[in-house]
Design a protein around this motif. Structure first.
Motif, PDB file in Angstrom:
ATOM      1  N   ALA A  25       0.855  -1.228  -0.031  1.00 50.03           N
ATOM      2  CA  ALA A  25       0.082  -0.250   0.028  1.00 50.03           C
ATOM      3  C   ALA A  25       0.956   1.269   0.200  1.00 50.03           C
ATOM      4  N   VAL A  26       1.962   1.477   0.796  1.00 54.30           N
ATOM      5  CA  VAL A  26       2.910   2.209   0.712  1.00 54.30           C
ATOM      6  C   VAL A  26       3.387   2.732  -0.680  1.00 54.30           C
ATOM      7  N   ALA A  27       3.862   1.431  -1.300  1.00 52.06           N
ATOM      8  CA  ALA A  27       4.396   1.650  -2.440  1.00 52.06           C
ATOM      9  C   ALA A  27       3.156   2.063  -3.659  1.00 52.06           C
ATOM     10  N   VAL A  28       2.056   1.603  -3.570  1.00 50.35           N
ATOM     11  CA  VAL A  28       1.024   2.290  -4.287  1.00 50.35           C
ATOM     12  C   VAL A  28       0.597   3.501  -4.173  1.00 50.35           C
ATOM     13  N   PHE A  29       0.661   3.919  -2.866  1.00 49.11           N
ATOM     14  CA  PHE A  29       0.024   5.167  -2.359  1.00 49.11           C
ATOM     15  C   PHE A  29       1.191   6.169  -2.058  1.00 49.11           C
ATOM     16  N   ALA A  30       2.323   5.880  -2.535  1.00 50.07           N
ATOM     17  CA  ALA A  30       3.657   6.681  -2.407  1.00 50.07           C
ATOM     18  C   ALA A  30       3.504   8.261  -2.522  1.00 50.07           C
ATOM     19  N   ASP A  31       2.901   8.699  -3.649  1.00 54.93           N
ATOM     20  CA  ASP A  31       2.734  10.053  -3.949  1.00 54.93           C
ATOM     21  C   ASP A  31       1.845  10.783  -2.793  1.00 54.93           C
ATOM     22  N   ARG A  32       0.908  10.173  -2.332  1.00 53.67           N
ATOM     23  CA  ARG A  32       0.221  10.815  -1.239  1.00 53.67           C
ATOM     24  C   ARG A  32       0.837  10.822   0.128  1.00 53.67           C
TER      25      ARG A  32
ATOM     26  N   LEU B 243      23.978  -5.842 -21.129  1.00 56.33           N
ATOM     27  CA  LEU B 243      23.704  -5.900 -22.300  1.00 56.33           C
ATOM     28  C   LEU B 243      22.663  -4.954 -22.701  1.00 56.33           C
ATOM     29  N   LEU B 244      21.530  -5.028 -21.798  1.00 50.50           N
ATOM     30  CA  LEU B 244      20.468  -4.246 -22.206  1.00 50.50           C
ATOM     31  C   LEU B 244      20.507  -2.677 -21.743  1.00 50.50           C
ATOM     32  N   GLY B 245      21.575  -2.415 -20.807  1.00 48.08           N
ATOM     33  CA  GLY B 245      21.461  -1.134 -20.607  1.00 48.08           C
ATOM     34  C   GLY B 245      20.866  -0.933 -19.228  1.00 48.08           C
ATOM     35  N   GLY B 246      20.861   0.005 -18.494  1.00 48.98           N
ATOM     36  CA  GLY B 246      20.257   0.514 -17.290  1.00 48.98           C
ATOM     37  C   GLY B 246      18.834   0.792 -17.417  1.00 48.98           C
ATOM     38  N   GLY B 247      18.058   0.748 -16.173  1.00 49.24           N
ATOM     39  CA  GLY B 247      16.604   0.886 -16.301  1.00 49.24           C
ATOM     40  C   GLY B 247      16.057   0.013 -15.485  1.00 49.24           C
ATOM     41  N   VAL B 248      15.053   0.310 -14.787  1.00 47.74           N
ATOM     42  CA  VAL B 248      14.275  -0.826 -14.005  1.00 47.74           C
ATOM     43  C   VAL B 248      13.741  -1.832 -14.745  1.00 47.74           C
ATOM     44  N   LEU B 249      13.012  -1.440 -16.008  1.00 42.05           N
ATOM     45  CA  LEU B 249      12.512  -2.536 -16.678  1.00 42.05           C
ATOM     46  C   LEU B 249      13.620  -3.559 -17.252  1.00 42.05           C
TER      47      LEU B 249
ATOM     48  N   ALA C 178       9.685   1.671  -6.729  1.00 40.12           N
ATOM     49  CA  ALA C 178      10.356   1.149  -7.784  1.00 40.12           C
ATOM     50  C   ALA C 178      10.904  -0.356  -7.212  1.00 40.12           C
ATOM     51  N   SER C 179      11.251  -0.318  -5.942  1.00 36.13           N
ATOM     52  CA  SER C 179      11.807  -1.457  -5.368  1.00 36.13           C
ATOM     53  C   SER C 179      10.566  -2.650  -5.190  1.00 36.13           C
ATOM     54  N   ILE C 180       9.537  -2.543  -4.361  1.00 34.18           N
ATOM     55  CA  ILE C 180       8.641  -3.308  -4.007  1.00 34.18           C
ATOM     56  C   ILE C 180       7.698  -3.807  -5.169  1.00 34.18           C
ATOM     57  N   LEU C 181       7.337  -2.747  -5.841  1.00 34.54           N
ATOM     58  CA  LEU C 181       6.430  -2.935  -7.103  1.00 34.54           C
ATOM     59  C   LEU C 181       6.882  -3.789  -8.236  1.00 34.54           C
ATOM     60  N   SER C 182       8.334  -3.386  -8.457  1.00 35.93           N
ATOM     61  CA  SER C 182       9.004  -4.029  -9.351  1.00 35.93           C
ATOM     62  C   SER C 182       9.284  -5.568  -9.211  1.00 35.93           C
ATOM     63  N   THR C 183       9.723  -5.579  -7.733  1.00 31.86           N
ATOM     64  CA  THR C 183       9.934  -7.018  -7.388  1.00 31.86           C
ATOM     65  C   THR C 183       8.829  -7.848  -7.416  1.00 31.86           C
ATOM     66  N   LEU C 184       7.593  -7.355  -7.130  1.00 27.96           N
ATOM     67  CA  LEU C 184       6.423  -8.241  -7.295  1.00 27.96           C
ATOM     68  C   LEU C 184       5.963  -8.302  -8.576  1.00 27.96           C
TER      69      LEU C 184
END
Lengths: 252, 283
Positions: free
Chosen positions: B36-43, B142-148, B86-92
């Protein structure tokens, strides 16, 4: 009587790593007549269950042929299998394992009907009818396999096998894992069903006393080969092969 | 005597089951809070996590900035909260991808068997033979930086584990009587897989996935730490630790704040994974 299953020179080898292939079924020929109850007896590993799986097309024969209602099922295409399964069905040995533990018994019984285009209402009605025919209350349809007893589960398995109204039923040690009183009930049920539905039954078993009571003809298998055959009385009173003699001696 | 013993053991079992359930509820709640913290981080964040104010750089933790500020005067607390995204949501997302891909590959390969199975399993052995993170580094580079790209790199090396679990489970379910009965009922192979095999192999796969969330959080943070994951100025725990590491002795909060966030989330997800395992397997 008409022959409905004809098996000629049936052979099945299983590949063994590093060793010579083992012959589970070795050059076996027999036939099943309309309305007959045929027993296959023999010790573990004698090829009884392999024959059952070959007859239902679950595994492919190495050699020989099986004709069911004049169709060679060894040459059958996979997409035609559903036609075969409208004629031949099977009841398995371990009742608790023969239903998916994550689905209700009703789901398992109705599955073959759904695959044949029944809608959910018609399936539910037919399932209730089948359960009643096998002496079970209709609520069983909502239960999971672990919630019912072994005997009830086996009755449900018989109901499932009969859902598509097959002409041939293979009982692969269907009573072996049940206690004797339940065994008797299941045999009585099968007896009632074969009379009312004109079923031909292949009854796989290792209990000669039961076979004598229930079957018209016996085939004794040993090490994948037929060593003796005849009516139950002939087999018991005049056993030919050494293994049959042992088997007869073991009747308590 | 024996019946008394039996009653005791049944009661102990019940207590154990109840404890497991309580633990499951607690850890699941904590994990949901993290997500929830990750999802509502902006607020949730008190300051703009990207607003720079060099006059505020390297402020020690205080009432205004409870985790202090970094080199550019950005509020660390806000950055840690936004970094959860970036950390938790991308891990999930990563765990979902490898679970789906691995399970699909393993189930199909186990179900078909024969040559297909042999080839698929040799390919998965090939991936398992490499040290995971080293291989992921190579792929990410090889792919270069970036979360994806970091997710893709870790997905490429992590699916074989799931394929192995799914395959071995499929092999054991495939031979059971109820699958043969389903064949006799006229099910086609996809129906057998979806109706009979997947529901019965779901448990072990779920446990593997739950236990993997913690590991994957660390591996993603690790890639970011090495500069192959999230790129600045995106707030991500691994890259935040990396950017503050030269100041560890003077301004430790710049490294410790995201470090503690990683620590807490890994602990929560690992405990949740353990509890799910205990819950599904009461032995």
């Amino acid at each position: 009587m008409k022959e409905i299953i004809t098996v000629n020179n049936l052979t099945k080898y299983f590949k063994a790593h590093g060793k010579a292939d083992t012959a589970a079924v070795d050059n076996v020929s027999f036939s099943l007549h309309d309305g007959e109850t045929l027993a296959l007896v023999g010790e573990s590993g004698s090829g009884k269950s392999t024959i059952a799986r070959l007859l239902t097309g679950l595994i492919k024969a190495t050699d020989g042929n099986i004709r069911i209602y004049d169709k060679d099922i060894c040459k059958m295409k996979k997409n035609k299998a559903i036609e075969l399964y409208s004629q031949i069905q099977m009841v398995f040995q371990n009742p608790a394992e023969s239903f998916n533990p994550r689905k209700t018994l009703g789901y398992g019984i109705g599955e073959s009907l759904k695959n044949r285009g029944y809608n959910s209402g018609a399936t539910a009605n037919k399932v209730a009818e089948l359960l009643e025919m096998c002496g079970l209350p209709a609520e069983i349809a909502l239960k999971y396999p672990h919630q019912v007893s072994g005997g009830q589960c086996q009755r449900a398995a018989i109901a499932r096998a009969l859902a598509v109204e097959p002409r041939i039923l293979i009982c692969d040690e269907a009573t072996s894992s049940l206690d004797v009183t339940v065994q008797k009930q299941i045999i009585e049920l099968l007896d009632k069903l074969r009379k009312s539905k004109i079923l031909s039954i292949i009854f796989i078993c290792h209990n000669l006393a039961l076979v004598q009571q229930f079957c018209d003809r016996v085939i004794v298998l040993y090490d994948g080969k037929i060593v003796d055959q005849g009516t139950p009385d002939e087999i018991i009173n005049n056993p030919q092969a050494d293994y049959t003699k042992l088997l007869v001696d073991s009747i308590l | 005597m024996s019946s008394v013993n039996r009653q005791v053991s049944v009661r102990q079992l019940k207590v154990k089951k109840c404890n497991t359930k309580c633990r499951l509820i607690v850890f699941a709640t904590l994990a949901i809070c993290l997500v929830a913290v990750a999802v509502f981080a902006d607020r949730l964040c008190p300051y703009d996590p990207y607003a720079q104010d060099l006059s505020l750089s390297y402020q020690a933790p205080s009432a205004a900035h409870i985790m202090g500020t970094d080199a550019y005067g950005r509020d660390m607390f806000s950055r840690v909260i936004v970094g959860a995204r970036a950390s938790i949501l991308s891990t999930l997302a990563l765990v979902c991808i490898i679970t789906l891909v691995g399970t699909a590959v393993g189930t199909i390969s186990g179900f078909i068997g024969g040559k297909v199975d042999a080839i698929v399993m040799r390919v998965s052995d090939f991936f398992l033979a490499f040290p995971g993170l080293v291989f992921a580094l190579a792929v990410a580079a090889l792919l270069g930086g970036g979360v994806l790209n970091a997710i893709i790199a870790l997905a490429v090396i992590s699916w074989p584990k799931y394929a192995r679990v799914a395959r071995s489970q499929t092999l054991s379910v495939k031979v059971s009587s109820f699958v043969q009965a389903a064949v006799l009922a006229g099910d086609n192979p996809p129906q057998i897989i979806f109706r009979h095999i997947l529901p019965n192999i779901f448990g072990p796969i779920l446990v593997t996935a739950m236990l993997d969330i913690g590991t994957m959080t660390m591996e993603l943070a690790g890639l970011s730490f090495l500069g192959l994951g999230a790129q600045p100025p995106i707030a991500e725990w691994g890259s935040m630790m990396s950017s503050g590491r030269s100041m560890l002795q003077t301004y430790p909060w710049v490294v410790l704040s995201p470090g503690i966030a990683i620590f807490i989330s890994v602990v929560i997800f690992n405990l949740l994974g353990d509890t799910v395992r205990d819950y599904l397997d009461p032995k």
